[in-house]
Design a protein around this motif. Structure first.
Motif, PDB file in Angstrom:
ATOM      1  N   ASN A  10      38.385  40.771  59.284  1.00 23.37           N
ATOM      2  CA  ASN A  10      38.181  41.554  58.062  1.00 23.37           C
ATOM      3  C   ASN A  10      36.710  41.797  57.764  1.00 23.37           C
ATOM      4  OD1 ASN A  10      40.762  39.662  57.474  1.00 23.37           O
ATOM      5  ND2 ASN A  10      41.044  41.660  56.529  1.00 23.37           N
ATOM      6  N   TRP A  11      36.339  43.068  57.639  1.00 18.11           N
ATOM      7  CA  TRP A  11      34.990  43.453  57.209  1.00 18.11           C
ATOM      8  C   TRP A  11      35.129  44.141  55.855  1.00 18.11           C
ATOM      9  CZ3 TRP A  11      30.634  42.228  60.061  1.00 18.11           C
ATOM     10  CH2 TRP A  11      30.900  41.632  61.305  1.00 18.11           C
ATOM     11  N   ILE A  12      34.507  43.548  54.858  1.00 19.83           N
ATOM     12  CA  ILE A  12      34.764  43.918  53.470  1.00 19.83           C
ATOM     13  C   ILE A  12      33.448  44.008  52.704  1.00 19.83           C
ATOM     14  CG2 ILE A  12      35.939  43.204  51.334  1.00 19.83           C
ATOM     15  CD1 ILE A  12      37.812  41.494  53.149  1.00 19.83           C
ATOM     16  N   VAL A  13      33.374  44.958  51.785  1.00 20.12           N
ATOM     17  CA  VAL A  13      32.299  44.971  50.797  1.00 20.12           C
ATOM     18  C   VAL A  13      32.838  44.345  49.521  1.00 20.12           C
ATOM     19  CG1 VAL A  13      30.838  46.421  49.338  1.00 20.12           C
ATOM     20  CG2 VAL A  13      31.105  46.959  51.766  1.00 20.12           C
ATOM     21  N   ASP A  14      32.170  43.293  49.069  1.00 12.97           N
ATOM     22  CA  ASP A  14      32.539  42.648  47.808  1.00 12.97           C
ATOM     23  C   ASP A  14      31.788  43.300  46.658  1.00 12.97           C
ATOM     24  OD1 ASP A  14      34.346  40.891  48.867  1.00 12.97           O
ATOM     25  OD2 ASP A  14      33.027  39.135  48.786  1.00 12.97           O
ATOM     26  N   ARG A  15      32.524  43.706  45.653  1.00 17.02           N
ATOM     27  CA  ARG A  15      31.934  44.228  44.426  1.00 17.02           C
ATOM     28  C   ARG A  15      32.092  43.136  43.368  1.00 17.02           C
ATOM     29  NH1 ARG A  15      34.748  50.220  45.172  1.00 17.02           N
ATOM     30  NH2 ARG A  15      33.584  50.735  47.073  1.00 17.02           N
ATOM     31  N   ILE A  16      31.026  42.397  43.166  1.00 17.90           N
ATOM     32  CA  ILE A  16      31.080  41.156  42.390  1.00 17.90           C
ATOM     33  C   ILE A  16      30.744  41.443  40.934  1.00 17.90           C
ATOM     34  CG2 ILE A  16      30.138  38.820  42.197  1.00 17.90           C
ATOM     35  CD1 ILE A  16      29.193  39.534  45.271  1.00 17.90           C
ATOM     36  N   LYS A  17      31.632  41.004  40.062  1.00 14.41           N
ATOM     37  CA  LYS A  17      31.415  41.160  38.623  1.00 14.41           C
ATOM     38  C   LYS A  17      31.513  39.792  37.970  1.00 14.41           C
ATOM     39  CE  LYS A  17      33.366  45.821  38.721  1.00 14.41           C
ATOM     40  NZ  LYS A  17      33.516  45.856  40.196  1.00 14.41           N
ATOM     41  N   VAL A  18      30.425  39.360  37.344  1.00 18.64           N
ATOM     42  CA  VAL A  18      30.424  38.100  36.598  1.00 18.64           C
ATOM     43  C   VAL A  18      30.873  38.421  35.173  1.00 18.64           C
ATOM     44  CG1 VAL A  18      29.050  36.148  35.802  1.00 18.64           C
ATOM     45  CG2 VAL A  18      28.576  37.196  38.045  1.00 18.64           C
ATOM     46  N   ILE A  19      31.947  37.765  34.734  1.00 21.95           N
ATOM     47  CA  ILE A  19      32.540  38.069  33.432  1.00 21.95           C
ATOM     48  C   ILE A  19      32.452  36.860  32.500  1.00 21.95           C
ATOM     49  CG2 ILE A  19      34.078  39.837  34.356  1.00 21.95           C
ATOM     50  CD1 ILE A  19      36.321  37.811  34.443  1.00 21.95           C
ATOM     51  N   ASP A  20      32.559  37.126  31.209  1.00 17.50           N
ATOM     52  CA  ASP A  20      32.397  36.046  30.241  1.00 17.50           C
ATOM     53  C   ASP A  20      33.618  35.150  30.133  1.00 17.50           C
ATOM     54  OD1 ASP A  20      33.982  37.969  29.014  1.00 17.50           O
ATOM     55  OD2 ASP A  20      33.026  37.777  27.049  1.00 17.50           O
ATOM     56  N   ARG A  21      34.795  35.665  30.489  1.00 20.38           N
ATOM     57  CA  ARG A  21      36.027  34.891  30.415  1.00 20.38           C
ATOM     58  C   ARG A  21      37.102  35.611  31.216  1.00 20.38           C
ATOM     59  NH1 ARG A  21      36.554  35.330  24.196  1.00 20.38           N
ATOM     60  NH2 ARG A  21      34.335  35.716  24.499  1.00 20.38           N
ATOM     61  N   TRP A  22      38.173  34.859  31.558  1.00 17.72           N
ATOM     62  CA  TRP A  22      39.325  35.523  32.166  1.00 17.72           C
ATOM     63  C   TRP A  22      40.273  35.910  31.043  1.00 17.72           C
ATOM     64  CZ3 TRP A  22      39.951  38.044  36.304  1.00 17.72           C
ATOM     65  CH2 TRP A  22      41.225  38.510  36.638  1.00 17.72           C
ATOM     66  N   PRO A  23      40.536  37.214  30.858  1.00 20.53           N
ATOM     67  CA  PRO A  23      41.304  37.650  29.689  1.00 20.53           C
ATOM     68  C   PRO A  23      42.807  37.506  29.877  1.00 20.53           C
ATOM     69  CG  PRO A  23      40.688  39.540  31.009  1.00 20.53           C
ATOM     70  CD  PRO A  23      40.075  38.343  31.683  1.00 20.53           C
ATOM     71  N   ALA A  24      43.502  37.398  28.780  1.00 16.94           N
ATOM     72  CA  ALA A  24      44.952  37.550  28.806  1.00 16.94           C
ATOM     73  C   ALA A  24      45.283  39.006  29.115  1.00 16.94           C
ATOM     74  CB  ALA A  24      45.542  37.147  27.458  1.00 16.94           C
ATOM     75  N   GLN A  25      46.479  39.262  29.605  1.00 19.68           N
ATOM     76  CA  GLN A  25      46.865  40.642  29.906  1.00 19.68           C
ATOM     77  C   GLN A  25      46.743  41.507  28.649  1.00 19.68           C
ATOM     78  OE1 GLN A  25      50.401  40.948  32.179  1.00 19.68           O
ATOM     79  NE2 GLN A  25      50.413  43.173  32.213  1.00 19.68           N
ATOM     80  N   ASP A  26      46.185  42.700  28.836  1.00 21.42           N
ATOM     81  CA  ASP A  26      45.931  43.688  27.783  1.00 21.42           C
ATOM     82  C   ASP A  26      44.711  43.341  26.929  1.00 21.42           C
ATOM     83  OD1 ASP A  26      48.219  45.161  28.521  1.00 21.42           O
ATOM     84  OD2 ASP A  26      49.483  43.892  27.263  1.00 21.42           O
ATOM     85  N   ALA A  27      44.035  42.216  27.216  1.00 22.74           N
ATOM     86  CA  ALA A  27      42.849  41.835  26.438  1.00 22.74           C
ATOM     87  C   ALA A  27      41.578  42.230  27.190  1.00 22.74           C
ATOM     88  CB  ALA A  27      42.859  40.342  26.145  1.00 22.74           C
ATOM     89  N   LEU A  28      40.448  42.038  26.538  1.00 21.15           N
ATOM     90  CA  LEU A  28      39.154  42.501  27.040  1.00 21.15           C
ATOM     91  C   LEU A  28      38.296  41.331  27.496  1.00 21.15           C
ATOM     92  CD1 LEU A  28      37.063  44.952  27.181  1.00 21.15           C
ATOM     93  CD2 LEU A  28      36.246  44.089  24.971  1.00 21.15           C
ATOM     94  N   ALA A  29      37.592  41.522  28.600  1.00 23.50           N
ATOM     95  CA  ALA A  29      36.512  40.630  29.020  1.00 23.50           C
ATOM     96  C   ALA A  29      35.274  41.469  29.249  1.00 23.50           C
ATOM     97  CB  ALA A  29      36.887  39.879  30.292  1.00 23.50           C
TER      98      ALA A  29
END
Length: 337
Positions: A10-29
């Motif tokens: 597998n050769w992959i480009v990682d698009r890394i996003k550091v987020i403030d929290r893991w949200p519940a479904q339908d919620a915002l991070a």
């Protein structure tokens, strides 16, 4: 004398996003910062080894799309002195990518993956006829559609590993942590063609059916049983089972070695996305240099620790000496009971 390491898959480009929290479904991070980096077993491991010891000849095998991501992978490999003559540009699909969501406070990550060109990688793309490399590593099984296909009850990847062994190389394998029953139908039949198997605790449990933790704690006896199970099923040199806390290696001759991970303060961990591949890179480099396994594991956990200091998979890895120095700086976690 054989010299060098080839890695394919597998050769992959990682698009890394550091987020403030893991949200519940339908919620915002909130995305706090973002970057791009290497992804996929061969890409990460070859880059890591290049950073650990640039004197080792390295080569990659795989498919990328005819797009900016594919061209960036090739340029990056060339800058790291990784031979890309078998890294083929295809028109069949775009370059594979993964959105990596890393929670800032814990370093825990979640992956959203687009298979892309990797789905078209077949055994015809692997040519070992002229190489003098010592080790061939393949990853990730269960994430390579054509190589995962069963033919007469055996996945196509068996043929790739068999050809590598017939060419005189030690074979190394890693798989992806897929929550399915395909471990028995796709990974298990491959083990007879594998010299060195890397598996985390989740993957080991899926392969063996043996629980490795009780109330969150690693059960060392269960780990030994699971490793011996995999040796009996065909792994020829080393089964290497890794956890965030430690790594365990077992050989068919009965040698068994525990190596604890480094005690990195949680507030210094930028991301854990590349830790498993960095561990494998350190171990494979040590095997290439004919080190005893205990020393290989030490380098493996130190390389894995170094990778934690950067959100990408490989940018945190430094030279062998710099990685080993982290052990003196931070010390080791306690061994499993």
């Amino acid at each position: 004398m054989r010299n060098g390491i080839i890695a394919g898959g597998n050769w992959i480009v990682d698009r890394i996003k550091v987020i403030d929290r893991w949200p519940a479904q339908d919620a915002l991070a909130s995305i706090l910062r973002q970057s791009t980096g290497s992804g996929g077993s061969p890409y990460n491991i070859l880059k890591d080894i290049s950073r650990l010891d640039p004197s080792v000849p390295l080569a990659g095998i795989g498919l990328v799309g005819n797009d900016d991501d594919g061209r960036s992978i090739i340029r990056d490999c060339e800058a790291q002195n990784i031979d890309v003559s078998q890294l083929v540009v295809t028109e069949a699909a775009s370059t594979s990518y993964t959105d990596v969501m890393t929670v800032e406070s814990s370093g825990r990550r979640t992956f959203f993956h687009q298979r892309g060109a990797n789905a078209f990688l077949g055994d015809e793309h692997f040519d070992f006829s002229t190489t003098q490399a010592k080790i061939f590593h393949l990853g990730y099984v269960l994430l390579l559609d054509r190589l995962d296909e069963l033919v007469n009850g055996r996945p196509r990847v068996c043929d790739v590993l068999r050809k590598a062994r017939e060419a005189g190389m030690m074979t190394s394998l890693d798989c992806v942590s897929e929550d399915s029953e395909r471990f028995q139908t796709i990974v298990a039949p491959v083990l007879t063609e594998v010299d060195v198997l890397f598996a985390n605790d989740f993957e080991t449990e899926k392969l063996t059916g043996l629980p490795l933790r009780e109330k969150g704690a690693i059960q060392s006896m269960a780990v030994g049983l699971a490793a011996r199970n995999l040796v009996r099923r065909g792994v020829k040199a080393w089964v290497i089972i890794h956890f965030p806390e430690a790594v365990y290696a077992c050989s068919p001759s009965g040698e068994a070695i525990w190596q604890p991970s480094l005690r990195i303060p949680p507030e210094e961990i930028a991301g854990a996305a590349g830790a498993g591949d960095a561990l494998a890179a350190g171990v494979l480099l040590g095997l290439h240099q004919d080190w005893p396994m205990a020393r290989c594991l030490e380098l493996g956990v130190c390389a894995a620790a170094a990778s934690l200091f950067h959100p990408s998979c490989s940018e945190g890895v430094r030279s062998v000496g710099e990685c080993l120095a982290l052990a003196k700086r931070f010390g080791y976690q306690p061994l499993p009971a």
